[in-house]
Design an enzyme around this catalytic site. Structure first.
Site, PDB file in Angstrom:
ATOM      1  N   ASP A  35       0.820  -1.209   0.000  1.00 28.07           N
ATOM      2  CA  ASP A  35       0.000   0.000   0.000  1.00 28.07           C
ATOM      3  C   ASP A  35       0.855   1.261   0.000  1.00 28.07           C
ATOM      4  OD1 ASP A  35      -2.425  -1.149  -0.060  1.00 28.07           O
ATOM      5  OD2 ASP A  35      -2.800  -1.048   2.101  1.00 28.07           O
ATOM      6  N   LYS A  57      -1.140   3.372  -5.590  1.00 26.82           N
ATOM      7  CA  LYS A  57      -0.628   4.543  -6.307  1.00 26.82           C
ATOM      8  C   LYS A  57      -1.518   5.758  -6.117  1.00 26.82           C
ATOM      9  CE  LYS A  57       2.447   3.497  -9.705  1.00 26.82           C
ATOM     10  NZ  LYS A  57       3.048   2.690 -10.498  1.00 26.82           N
ATOM     11  N   MET A 175      -8.556   8.580   9.232  1.00 22.23           N
ATOM     12  CA  MET A 175      -9.102   9.045   7.946  1.00 22.23           C
ATOM     13  C   MET A 175     -10.146  10.153   8.147  1.00 22.23           C
ATOM     14  SD  MET A 175      -9.628   5.351   6.102  1.00 22.23           S
ATOM     15  CE  MET A 175     -10.439   4.564   7.469  1.00 22.23           C
TER      16      MET A 175
HETATM   17  N1  SAH Z   1      -4.593  -0.094   9.161  1.00 23.92           N
HETATM   18  C1  SAH Z   1      -4.109   1.220   9.481  1.00 23.92           C
HETATM   19  C2  SAH Z   1      -5.111   2.289   9.220  1.00 23.92           C
HETATM   20  C3  SAH Z   1      -5.469   2.444   7.776  1.00 23.92           C
HETATM   21  S1  SAH Z   1      -6.573   3.751   7.494  1.00 23.92           S
HETATM   22  C4  SAH Z   1      -3.631   1.228  10.937  1.00 23.92           C
HETATM   23  O1  SAH Z   1      -3.864   0.282  11.682  1.00 23.92           O
HETATM   24  O2  SAH Z   1      -2.962   2.178  11.317  1.00 23.92           O
HETATM   25  C5  SAH Z   1      -5.471   5.044   7.079  1.00 23.92           C
HETATM   26  C6  SAH Z   1      -5.502   6.101   8.164  1.00 23.92           C
HETATM   27  O3  SAH Z   1      -4.637   5.722   9.229  1.00 23.92           O
HETATM   28  C7  SAH Z   1      -4.983   7.457   7.733  1.00 23.92           C
HETATM   29  O4  SAH Z   1      -5.982   8.194   7.075  1.00 23.92           O
HETATM   30  C8  SAH Z   1      -4.634   8.069   9.059  1.00 23.92           C
HETATM   31  O5  SAH Z   1      -5.760   8.526   9.747  1.00 23.92           O
HETATM   32  C9  SAH Z   1      -4.099   6.867   9.813  1.00 23.92           C
HETATM   33  N2  SAH Z   1      -2.634   6.781   9.725  1.00 23.92           N
HETATM   34  C10 SAH Z   1      -1.926   5.771   9.223  1.00 23.92           C
HETATM   35  N3  SAH Z   1      -0.610   6.002   9.359  1.00 23.92           N
HETATM   36  C11 SAH Z   1      -0.493   7.190   9.960  1.00 23.92           C
HETATM   37  C12 SAH Z   1       0.602   7.984  10.377  1.00 23.92           C
HETATM   38  N4  SAH Z   1       1.865   7.584  10.203  1.00 23.92           N
HETATM   39  N5  SAH Z   1       0.361   9.172  10.977  1.00 23.92           N
HETATM   40  C13 SAH Z   1      -0.895   9.588  11.174  1.00 23.92           C
HETATM   41  N6  SAH Z   1      -1.953   8.883  10.791  1.00 23.92           N
HETATM   42  C14 SAH Z   1      -1.787   7.703  10.202  1.00 23.92           C
END
Ligand code: SAH
Length: 525
Positions: A35, A57, A175
């Site tokens: 991803d 992408k 998100m």
């Molecule tokens: N499976 C992922 C979440 C996917 S949804 C998890 O467990 O973290 C994607 C969302 O995760 C983004 O829109 C944001 O809100 C959050 N996110 C993921 N990585 C992040 C990061 N490094 N810093 C801040 N928010 C993050």
């Protein structure tokens, strides 16, 4: 047997937060389907031979649809018996990661799979901002909510604002940035205190991490004013206040900088570690790869020696090593041929410099000769003093037989200074001929490139063809279309080559990594 699919959580960004199990699978994966949020450092851990498939992408290119990703995983598994297929996702695969949908598709197709949980951003990103999601006396629960999912019936956010507003625990939105103005308003309308502390944490755990504080009442306007962008976590509740005292992640001199290091992998680790410790994100992009040569039966350049190569070592009094690669390749061949270090008993050993000397020590070998100035010329001059100058001297003090262990690209400085020495090429160095797509993309968005040799510059512009093209007025390939227009160079020759290709150059005062790192910090301060 179909291949096996591993749904792996890559963690929130910091490569150190990938699990051991995840790393183990990536190192042997045949295919990696990844991803957008997965960091280049984690992609760099994958089996170099793996097929790398980018399904995230963004933004110019279209994102691959979820249904297509599901099909792709099944397809790889069915077409590649016994293969290891890694499906690599940001954070945890089962926390808003659609891992469940992918797993169901695999079950339906009868494909074997394993879930490798990851550290979810929902908890770790606040932790990197010093915000504990629960705290005695402040929050006895925390609730992780998507700020993105719309109801099919009316296209509105499918959130139960009445219930959320009543929660006393910490609210964590993933998100949620695009809809946060609306979310905050609805929570206030449903009775949540407008003074509730709110933090937005952008690109958490990465070198670009930023925390912005607000309240529920000011959330929407703060996002606009501070230009908060995805990926970001929104966290609401009393625990946010703790972040003011517990924010532990310091802003470092190179925070937010993405630097490309073009040194060979083995030499890069030192500078990579130092730049990373200073806060930079480093994309290791070696321009050369070295290969130990097959052990020849005889030392090719030594006329008259026909016994097995390691037996003929008996004819030499002194072995001179000019690089770490030379040391490693020599011993790899020695051990592969069934010998050990005893073949070196009684021999004098010379090394070009401290790093090579240290490598020899790892094999239990102490050096007798190391020149002061750590160059081939310095080594040549030092060893030449051992050779008697007049023929009269030679009878009383025989000429030492010197064996030089070098790579195929070593210049002839040493041989000119030591005409009687024998050269044995133990490894060869080849320029890297192409970069994987993910790495090219990471390089394209970097801030600067570090070059330690002219050949690295020349090869870099060759392997980045889309970004750097020559034109009629400038026939040499140029860096002008590339984001990293700045180069940090070691040596004047390197600098001149980088200039020729259109890079701006910043050159270290001395030809050492220390001096270069100092220059990089100065440049960005
Ligand atoms: N499976 C992922 C979440 C996917 S949804 C998890 O467990 O973290 C994607 C969302 O995760 C983004 O829109 C944001 O809100 C959050 N996110 C993921 N990585 C992040 C990061 N490094 N810093 C801040 N928010 C993050």
């Amino acid at each position: 047997m179909s291949g096996k699919v591993y749904l792996i959580g890559a963690g929130p960004g910091d490569p150190g937060l990938l699990t051991l199990r995840g790393k183990e699978i990536l190192e042997k994966a045949d295919v990696v389907v990844y991803d957008r949020l997965v960091s280049p450092a984690i992609l760099g851990m994958c089996n170099p031979k793996a097929k790398m498939v980018d399904v995230g992408k963004m933004p110019q290119h279209h994102k691959v649809k979820q249904s297509e990703i599901n099909k792709l995983l099944v397809q790889f598994a069915c077409e590649m018996p016994d293969a290891t297929i890694a499906r690599l996702k940001g954070g945890d695969p089962f926390v808003f990661g659609r891992g469940g949908e992918e797993a169901l598709e695999l079950v339906n197709a009868g494909v074997e799979f394993e879930i490798v949980p990851g550290i979810t951003s929902a908890i770790s990103v606040p932790a990197y901002a010093g915000i504990p999601v629960s705290h005695r006396g402040i929050a006895t629960s925390f609730h992780i909510v998507t700020g993105h999912e719309k109801a099919e019936s009316n296209g509105e956010l499918s959130l139960d604002f009445e219930t959320l507003a009543k929660c006393q625990g910490t609210l964590i939105f993933l998100m949620g940035i695009a809809n946060m103005d609306f979310i905050a308003q609805r929570l206030v309308e449903c009775g949540k205190d407008p003074k509730t502390p709110v933090a937005f944490i952008e690109k958490g755990t990465t070198p670009y991490q930023r925390t912005v504080m607000a309240t529920l009442a000011t959330a929407g306007e703060t996002i606009v004013r501070e230009k908060v962008t995805a990926p970001a976590i929104t966290i609401m509740g009393g625990v946010v206040e703790l972040g003011k005292s517990l924010a532990w992640k310091k802003n470092l001199p190179l925070s937010g900088k993405r630097l490309v290091v073009t040194r060979a992998a083995k030499q890069a680790s030192g500078i990579t570690a130092r730049l990373t410790a200073l806060g930079a994100e480093v994309i290791e992009t070696p321009m050369i790869e070295t290969r130990t040569l097959e052990c020849p039966c005889v030392i090719p350049a030594k006329a008259g020696i026909s016994s097995a190569i390691f037996d003929s070592l008996a004819d030499f009094d002194l072995l001179a090593f000019t690089s770490v690669n030379g040391v490693e390749s020599f011993f790899r061949q020695l051990f592969a041929a069934g010998y050990d270090v005893r073949v070196l008993a009684g021999k004098k050993i010379a090394s070009v410099g401290k790093i090579t000397e240290k490598k020899l020590l790892e094999y239990g070998i102490r050096c007798d000769y190391v020149p002061e100035d750590h160059t081939g010329e310095g080594l040549g001059k030092l060893l030449a003093t051992l050779v008697p100058q007049s023929t009269e001297g030679a009878t009383s003090n025989p000429i030492p037989q010197i064996l030089l262990l070098q790579g195929n690209l070593a210049d002839d400085t040493l041989q000119k200074l030591l005409p009687q020495a024998t050269r044995w090429v133990v490894y060869e160095t080849l320029p890297v001929s192409e970069l994987p797509e993910w790495k090219r993309e990471a390089v394209e968005s970097a801030d600067a490139v570090v070059f330690a040799s002219s050949s690295a510059v020349e090869n870099f512009v060759k392997v980045m063809p889309q970004s750097i093209e020559g034109s009629d007025s400038h026939p040499e390939p140029r860096a002008s279309n590339l984001k990293p227009q700045t180069s940090f160079c070691i040596g004047r020759l390197t600098e001149a080559t980088a200039r020729k290709h259109g890079f701006e150059t910043v050159t270290s005062d001395e030809t050492t990594m220390d001096s270069l790192v100092k220059k990089i910090v100065e440049y960005y301060s």
